[in-house]
Design a protein around this motif. Structure first.
Motif, PDB file in Angstrom:
ATOM      1  N   ALA A 102     -18.305  49.092 -21.092  1.00  0.00           N
ATOM      2  CA  ALA A 102     -18.366  49.955 -22.265  1.00  0.00           C
ATOM      3  C   ALA A 102     -18.531  51.399 -21.810  1.00  0.00           C
ATOM      4  N   ASP A 103     -17.783  52.302 -22.445  1.00  0.00           N
ATOM      5  CA  ASP A 103     -17.744  53.711 -22.049  1.00  0.00           C
ATOM      6  C   ASP A 103     -17.970  54.572 -23.291  1.00  0.00           C
ATOM      7  N   LEU A 104     -19.196  55.106 -23.414  1.00  0.00           N
ATOM      8  CA  LEU A 104     -19.612  55.900 -24.582  1.00  0.00           C
ATOM      9  C   LEU A 104     -19.501  57.380 -24.255  1.00  0.00           C
ATOM     10  N   SER A 105     -19.000  58.155 -25.211  1.00  0.00           N
ATOM     11  CA  SER A 105     -18.953  59.616 -25.073  1.00  0.00           C
ATOM     12  C   SER A 105     -19.488  60.266 -26.342  1.00  0.00           C
ATOM     13  N   TRP A 106     -20.204  61.378 -26.155  1.00  0.00           N
ATOM     14  CA  TRP A 106     -20.802  62.086 -27.302  1.00  0.00           C
ATOM     15  C   TRP A 106     -21.069  63.526 -26.893  1.00  0.00           C
ATOM     16  N   GLY A 107     -20.948  64.431 -27.857  1.00  0.00           N
ATOM     17  CA  GLY A 107     -21.363  65.806 -27.643  1.00  0.00           C
ATOM     18  C   GLY A 107     -20.210  66.762 -27.411  1.00  0.00           C
ATOM     19  N   ASP A 108     -20.551  68.022 -27.287  1.00  0.00           N
ATOM     20  CA  ASP A 108     -19.597  69.112 -27.093  1.00  0.00           C
ATOM     21  C   ASP A 108     -18.983  69.016 -25.697  1.00  0.00           C
ATOM     22  N   PRO A 109     -17.662  68.931 -25.600  1.00  0.00           N
ATOM     23  CA  PRO A 109     -17.033  68.845 -24.269  1.00  0.00           C
ATOM     24  C   PRO A 109     -17.354  70.021 -23.359  1.00  0.00           C
ATOM     25  N   ASP A 110     -17.744  71.174 -23.934  1.00  0.00           N
ATOM     26  CA  ASP A 110     -18.056  72.348 -23.123  1.00  0.00           C
ATOM     27  C   ASP A 110     -19.522  72.431 -22.717  1.00  0.00           C
ATOM     28  N   ALA A 111     -20.347  71.494 -23.196  1.00  0.00           N
ATOM     29  CA  ALA A 111     -21.770  71.488 -22.854  1.00  0.00           C
ATOM     30  C   ALA A 111     -21.972  70.881 -21.467  1.00  0.00           C
ATOM     31  N   PRO A 112     -23.140  71.105 -20.857  1.00  0.00           N
ATOM     32  CA  PRO A 112     -23.414  70.493 -19.550  1.00  0.00           C
ATOM     33  C   PRO A 112     -23.239  68.977 -19.613  1.00  0.00           C
ATOM     34  N   ALA A 113     -22.513  68.437 -18.644  1.00  0.00           N
ATOM     35  CA  ALA A 113     -22.172  67.013 -18.665  1.00  0.00           C
ATOM     36  C   ALA A 113     -23.245  66.185 -17.960  1.00  0.00           C
ATOM     37  N   VAL A 114     -23.675  65.126 -18.626  1.00  0.00           N
ATOM     38  CA  VAL A 114     -24.643  64.173 -18.086  1.00  0.00           C
ATOM     39  C   VAL A 114     -24.036  62.782 -18.234  1.00  0.00           C
ATOM     40  N   THR A 115     -23.979  62.037 -17.152  1.00  0.00           N
ATOM     41  CA  THR A 115     -23.444  60.679 -17.205  1.00  0.00           C
ATOM     42  C   THR A 115     -24.511  59.690 -16.761  1.00  0.00           C
ATOM     43  N   LEU A 116     -24.720  58.684 -17.593  1.00  0.00           N
ATOM     44  CA  LEU A 116     -25.697  57.631 -17.339  1.00  0.00           C
ATOM     45  C   LEU A 116     -24.958  56.318 -17.092  1.00  0.00           C
ATOM     46  N   VAL A 117     -25.381  55.590 -16.082  1.00  0.00           N
ATOM     47  CA  VAL A 117     -24.787  54.297 -15.760  1.00  0.00           C
ATOM     48  C   VAL A 117     -25.898  53.256 -15.736  1.00  0.00           C
ATOM     49  N   GLY A 118     -25.721  52.157 -16.465  1.00  0.00           N
ATOM     50  CA  GLY A 118     -26.762  51.146 -16.546  1.00  0.00           C
ATOM     51  C   GLY A 118     -26.263  49.766 -16.162  1.00  0.00           C
ATOM     52  N   LYS A 119     -26.975  49.119 -15.260  1.00  0.00           N
ATOM     53  CA  LYS A 119     -26.633  47.758 -14.848  1.00  0.00           C
ATOM     54  C   LYS A 119     -26.780  46.806 -16.022  1.00  0.00           C
ATOM     55  N   GLY A 120     -25.696  46.112 -16.361  1.00  0.00           N
ATOM     56  CA  GLY A 120     -25.700  45.232 -17.524  1.00  0.00           C
ATOM     57  C   GLY A 120     -25.434  43.782 -17.170  1.00  0.00           C
ATOM     58  N   VAL A 121     -26.233  43.211 -16.280  1.00  0.00           N
ATOM     59  CA  VAL A 121     -26.097  41.788 -15.958  1.00  0.00           C
ATOM     60  C   VAL A 121     -26.908  41.005 -16.989  1.00  0.00           C
ATOM     61  N   VAL A 122     -26.223  40.404 -17.949  1.00  0.00           N
ATOM     62  CA  VAL A 122     -26.914  39.786 -19.084  1.00  0.00           C
ATOM     63  C   VAL A 122     -27.680  38.533 -18.683  1.00  0.00           C
ATOM     64  N   PHE A 123     -27.231  37.881 -17.606  1.00  0.00           N
ATOM     65  CA  PHE A 123     -28.020  36.805 -17.007  1.00  0.00           C
ATOM     66  C   PHE A 123     -27.565  36.651 -15.573  1.00  0.00           C
ATOM     67  N   ASP A 124     -28.549  36.495 -14.680  1.00  0.00           N
ATOM     68  CA  ASP A 124     -28.246  36.418 -13.259  1.00  0.00           C
ATOM     69  C   ASP A 124     -28.752  35.101 -12.687  1.00  0.00           C
ATOM     70  N   SER A 125     -27.841  34.169 -12.506  1.00  0.00           N
ATOM     71  CA  SER A 125     -28.188  32.905 -11.861  1.00  0.00           C
ATOM     72  C   SER A 125     -28.312  33.065 -10.349  1.00  0.00           C
ATOM     73  N   GLY A 126     -27.833  34.191  -9.846  1.00  0.00           N
ATOM     74  CA  GLY A 126     -27.703  34.390  -8.420  1.00  0.00           C
ATOM     75  C   GLY A 126     -26.300  34.094  -7.932  1.00  0.00           C
ATOM     76  N   GLY A 127     -25.498  33.460  -8.799  1.00  0.00           N
ATOM     77  CA  GLY A 127     -24.165  33.061  -8.369  1.00  0.00           C
ATOM     78  C   GLY A 127     -24.252  31.898  -7.394  1.00  0.00           C
ATOM     79  N   LEU A 128     -23.273  31.761  -6.517  1.00  0.00           N
ATOM     80  CA  LEU A 128     -23.273  30.643  -5.570  1.00  0.00           C
ATOM     81  C   LEU A 128     -24.459  30.701  -4.614  1.00  0.00           C
ATOM     82  N   ASP A 129     -25.011  31.883  -4.363  1.00  0.00           N
ATOM     83  CA  ASP A 129     -26.297  32.004  -3.673  1.00  0.00           C
ATOM     84  C   ASP A 129     -27.390  31.870  -4.729  1.00  0.00           C
ATOM     85  N   LEU A 130     -27.560  30.653  -5.191  1.00  0.00           N
ATOM     86  CA  LEU A 130     -28.324  30.370  -6.404  1.00  0.00           C
ATOM     87  C   LEU A 130     -29.797  30.727  -6.274  1.00  0.00           C
TER      88      LEU A 130
END
Length: 456
Positions: free
Chosen positions: A205-233
């Protein structure tokens, strides 16, 4: 906002707020009947303690002990009392009135998605409190807590992406969602690879908001909704709380809520790579090699180090726009919790002024973080024999640092960047912080953005 009243009534219970250092002197001046009640309860003047006492005319009163000026959390003890209406009669400075109201609101929180609503206490707005700020911050943290507390059965990648889109809609922003194999076409191979083992397709998901000419701030958030560990269980104990592994995404969405609700003059972008790390015939495997968006090849040393994989493509995409600040938040390592415990997020920053601004704001707002080093000498521990780097270090020490160093490989040296490694969970209930999902550090991070980009 629920939980607050504009004025007292005849039945409103008065609250005396006393600093811990002055509590004994305050108690000595109380009537004998009140001192007897305190003695019978084994009263100790500890911050975060709210005690009901007999008042004048047979009415109740409350003695609430706080740590001192600026204490947010002790006010949460008031929310543990009965469902009456309370009013602070101690004169508080405006910043303390704001902190008290916020602490009460956060202490009043209850995750009720699967429960019948319960009557809770109400607070008359303390005089001088910044109501708009309390609204913005309490609602933002409630959003984040609700997301973390929601079981993975009801919060998959699509639902987390929808929560991001709903937040954009609420504040007049835009949001695009890339799903499934479209991630490969859009240049997010690590997000796709980690999430392809689940019946629920990965997305970004890629959210954008605000004045394009304002100082740019980008936030990135880890979104692992459930982590079984995968094959390394993971073990059963290690897997139990893994619905909270999207706590980084919840934190950046809470930050976005604060920024947009307060209409801060920034150009905001939020990237949420959302996946489930599951086991199936199509799950990625140990020693697979992934070619990332940045062009670096990564060998999968462990499928349970999936968070840094989905973050690396999102960070590379974010850096292409060269924002004034690039910030990621993730429930990334147990090593950070071993080092700092569950309540203190680890802060990594490649620029000292940003780190100093966050630490100062954390102290001032009672929302602390602790800086840890990007120790260059450990970078060699990420070496791989067959790829540019491995997603895990060759040694077992300094895991929070090596995870941060892995992410740094995908951030250009010219880019101001911070990485937060958080628990996103209260392991026990404390005043203002009910057991369960928690948003640590978000208020301090937003305040640092204000101080560095918007002040003056």
């Amino acid at each position: 906002m629920d939980g607050f009243a504009p004025r007292p009534t005849a039945k409103t219970v008065p609250v005396d707020v006393v600093d811990a250092a002055a509590a004994k002197a305050f108690v000595r001046k109380l009537p004998a009947s009140a001192r007897a009640v305190l003695a019978a309860q084994g009263f100790e003047p500890k911050p975060g303690r709210a005690t009901v006492l007999p008042g004048s005319g047979g009415k109740a009163r409350v003695l609430l002990v706080r740590r001192g000026p600026g204490d947010v959390w002790s006010a949460g003890a008031l929310a543990r009392l009965g469902s009456g209406r309370y009013a602070v009669r101690t004169r508080l400075a405006p910043e303390d009135a704001t902190a008290f109201a916020l602490g009460f609101a956060l202490g009043r929180y209850r995750f009720e998605r699967y429960l019948a609503p319960k009557r809770r206490p109400t607070l008359v707005w303390p005089e001088g409190a910044d109501r708009a700020r309390v609204h913005a911050e309490a609602e933002a943290i409630r959003l984040g807590r609700d997301l973390i507390n929601t079981p993975a059965a009801d919060l998959g990648p699509a639902e987390l992406a929808q929560a991001t889109a709903d937040l954009a809609d609420r504040f007049g922003g835009t949001c695009t969602v890339i799903e499934g194999e479209e991630l490969l076409e859009a240049g997010f191979p690590t997000v796709y690879t980690v999430g392809k083992g689940s019946a629920r397709p990965p997305c970004l998901a890629d959210l954008s908001w605000g004045d394009p000419d304002a100082p740019a701030v980008t936030l990135v958030g880890k979104g692992v909704v459930f982590d079984s560990g995968g094959l390394d269980l993971k073990s059963a104990a290690g897997m139990k709380l893994m619905k909270k592994d999207m706590g980084g995404a919840a934190t950046v969405l809470a930050m976005a809520h604060m920024i947009m609700a307060r209409e801060l003059p920034v150009r905001l972008r939020v990237l949420v790579p959302a996946v489930e790390n599951a086991i199936s015939g199509s799950a990625y495997r140990p020693l697979d090699v992934i070619r990332t968006r940045a062009g670096l090849s990564v060998e999968v040393g462990n499928t349970d180090a999936e968070g840094r994989l989905i973050l690396c493509d999102a960070l590379a995409a974010a850096a292409e726009e060269r924002p004034r600040l690039l910030l990621d938040v993730a429930t990334l390592t147990g090593a950070a919790r071993v080092a700092l415990g569950t309540e203190l997020p680890a802060l990594f920053a490649n620029r000292d002024p940003w780190a100093e601004a966050v630490l100062e704001a954390g102290r001032r707002l009672d929302d602390p973080l602790w800086r840890m080093p990007l120790w260059d000498a450990y970078d060699e521990l990420l070496a791989s024999d067959v790829a540019d780097l491995s997603n895990v270090a060759s040694g077992s020490y300094g895991g929070a640092i090596t995870a941060a160093l892995f992410l740094r490989r995908f951030v250009p040296k010219r880019q101001d960047w911070m990485h937060i490694d958080t628990m996103a969970w209260n392991t026990s209930a404390k005043p203002g912080r009910p057991k369960g999902g928690e948003i640590f550090g978000a208020r301090a991070l937003v305040a640092a953005i204000e101080a560095r980009l918007l002040a003056g």
